[in-house]
Design an enzyme around this catalytic site. Structure first.
Site, PDB file in Angstrom:
ATOM      1  CD  GLU A  16     -48.425  32.870  50.411  1.00 26.96           C
ATOM      2  OE1 GLU A  16     -48.017  33.755  49.520  1.00 26.96           O
ATOM      3  OE2 GLU A  16     -49.203  32.628  51.049  1.00 26.96           O
ATOM      4  CB  THR A  22     -51.840  37.101  39.087  1.00 25.28           C
ATOM      5  OG1 THR A  22     -52.888  38.231  38.534  1.00 25.28           O
ATOM      6  CG2 THR A  22     -52.708  36.145  39.574  1.00 25.28           C
ATOM      7  N   GLY A  60     -49.263  34.156  32.606  1.00 28.78           N
ATOM      8  CA  GLY A  60     -48.056  34.410  31.476  1.00 28.78           C
ATOM      9  C   GLY A  60     -47.086  33.544  32.796  1.00 28.78           C
ATOM     10  CE1 TYR A  61     -40.601  32.812  34.748  1.00 26.17           C
ATOM     11  CE2 TYR A  61     -41.254  33.091  36.857  1.00 26.17           C
ATOM     12  CZ  TYR A  61     -40.420  32.705  36.276  1.00 26.17           C
ATOM     13  OH  TYR A  61     -38.966  32.813  36.123  1.00 26.17           O
ATOM     14  CE1 TYR A  98     -44.943  36.478  51.351  1.00 24.00           C
ATOM     15  CE2 TYR A  98     -45.304  35.386  49.426  1.00 24.00           C
ATOM     16  CZ  TYR A  98     -45.802  35.815  50.097  1.00 24.00           C
ATOM     17  OH  TYR A  98     -46.732  36.306  50.401  1.00 24.00           O
ATOM     18  CG  ASP A 116     -46.077  41.084  52.489  1.00 17.94           C
ATOM     19  OD1 ASP A 116     -45.653  41.092  53.217  1.00 17.94           O
ATOM     20  OD2 ASP A 116     -47.039  40.673  51.918  1.00 17.94           O
ATOM     21  CB  CYS A 175     -49.025  50.550  58.257  1.00 19.92           C
ATOM     22  SG  CYS A 175     -46.592  51.289  58.215  1.00 19.92           S
ATOM     23  CB  THR A 272     -20.818  49.248  43.782  1.00 20.18           C
ATOM     24  OG1 THR A 272     -20.401  47.768  43.817  1.00 20.18           O
ATOM     25  CG2 THR A 272     -22.576  48.397  44.776  1.00 20.18           C
TER      26      THR A 272
END
Ligand code: SF4
Length: 315
Positions: A16, A22, A60-61, A98, A116, A175, A272
């Site tokens: 996860e 990625t 990355g990150y 999540y 998700d 879907c 807003t």
């Protein structure tokens, strides 16, 4: 996917975390490399951060890798086990709803829905919702799972983690956002949005173009000119004279009997429902207000900061 059907909480967590970073096809080799180097949560916790970052390299990150390592260190000090419930998992640093729901349902069989982007789309269409809030979607997904897995509801004997994966897969393969395959959809008979599925959920509104506004800062030897604002949003606060639309600057200059003003810079501000791009001008004029004595809106504070940074000597 090598993690399909997996019930080891560490492996589920790892997959996860990688999937947050990625795409599936890129995550798979990293998943394998991670498990080869750090086969257990304890092994990951005992590894040097540098070794972890080396395996992560290319994704990355790096903060995500550092957080995963920190989490593994903390958990291996506490016995090397991930907690078993959604709520306990949610307490862990760096674990959002999540990931917590994915680990709780897939590893421990807790009836908590994983939501998700795919699941959000399925639920929105299923319920014919155009703009559901995240909480509405999560509640509905939880409710749906509770009903279909209860003996008196759908009575499906399905592991909660499998149900979650099935729903995600339904969104990813049937879907789909454009031209969903309703004809072959296993839940079509329950779906309230199937006659015009692409209406649900409503497309996110494009970022609106900012409204062009002009602000005039009048600076005198004793202070600046401020006005008491009216209206729902800024009413009761003080601020610099402003106008929007065509001819805003000449109108402002006319109000104060001025011929010209000098452009200082631009300030951007978002309310807003409205974004502003404010061109800030200044001119000399007798003015007596001390901005620190008046309640200013955040927008006017930004303008003041701009002026102070450019024209410090004048204030
Ligand atoms: S019937 Fe169509 S819109 Fe409804 S869930 Fe299935 S694919 Fe999506």
């Amino acid at each position: 996917m090598p993690w399909r059907g997996e019930t080891d909480p560490y492996r589920i967590l790892l997959s996860e975390v990688l999937l947050q970073q990625t795409r599936v096809d890129q995550a798979i080799p990293y998943y394998r490399r991670f498990l080869a180097e750090f086969p257990t949560l304890e092994a990951l916790g005992q590894a040097d951060l540098e070794a972890v970052l080396e395996v992560w390299q290319g994704l990355g990150y790096y903060a995500r890798a550092r957080n995963l390592h920190k989490l593994a260190q903390a958990l291996s000090r506490a016995g090397g086990q991930l907690p078993r419930t959604y709520h306990e998992l949610l307490q862990l640093p760096g674990l959002g709803p999540y990931t917590a729901a994915a680990v709780a349902s897939m590893a421990f069989g807790e009836r908590v829905a994983v939501v998700d982007g795919n699941v959000r789309r399925v639920i929105a269409r299923w319920m014919a919702w155009q703009n559901p809030s995240p909480k509405q979607v999560q509640d509905e997904a939880d409710e749906l799972m509770a009903v279909v897995l209860s003996p008196t509801g759908g009575g499906l004997e399905v592991f909660p983690g499998d149900w979650n994966q099935a729903l995600m897969e339904l969104g990813a393969t049937v879907c789909i956002p454009k031209n969903p395959r309703c004809g072959g959809c296993p839940v079509a008979q329950f779906c309230q949005g199937k006659t015009s599925p692409e209406r649900y959920p409503a497309a996110k509104q494009r970022l609106q173009k900012p409204v062009e506004v002009v602000a005039l800062v009048l600076v005198g030897p004793q202070g600046v000119h401020l006005e008491l604002r009216e209206g729902r949003i800024l009413g009761g606060l003080w601020g610099f004279p402003m106008e929007e639309g065509a001819g805003a600057l000449p109108r402002l200059l006319g109000r104060f009997g001025l011929e010209a003003a000098e452009l200082v810079g631009t300030v951007r501000h978002a309310f807003t429902h409205r974004k502003l791009r404010v061109q800030v001008y200044w001119a000399n004029k007798d003015a007596r207000e001390q901005p620190e004595n008046r309640p200013l809106s955040r927008l006017d504070r930004k303008i003041l900061e701009l002026i102070q940074s450019q024209r410090n000597a004048l204030l």
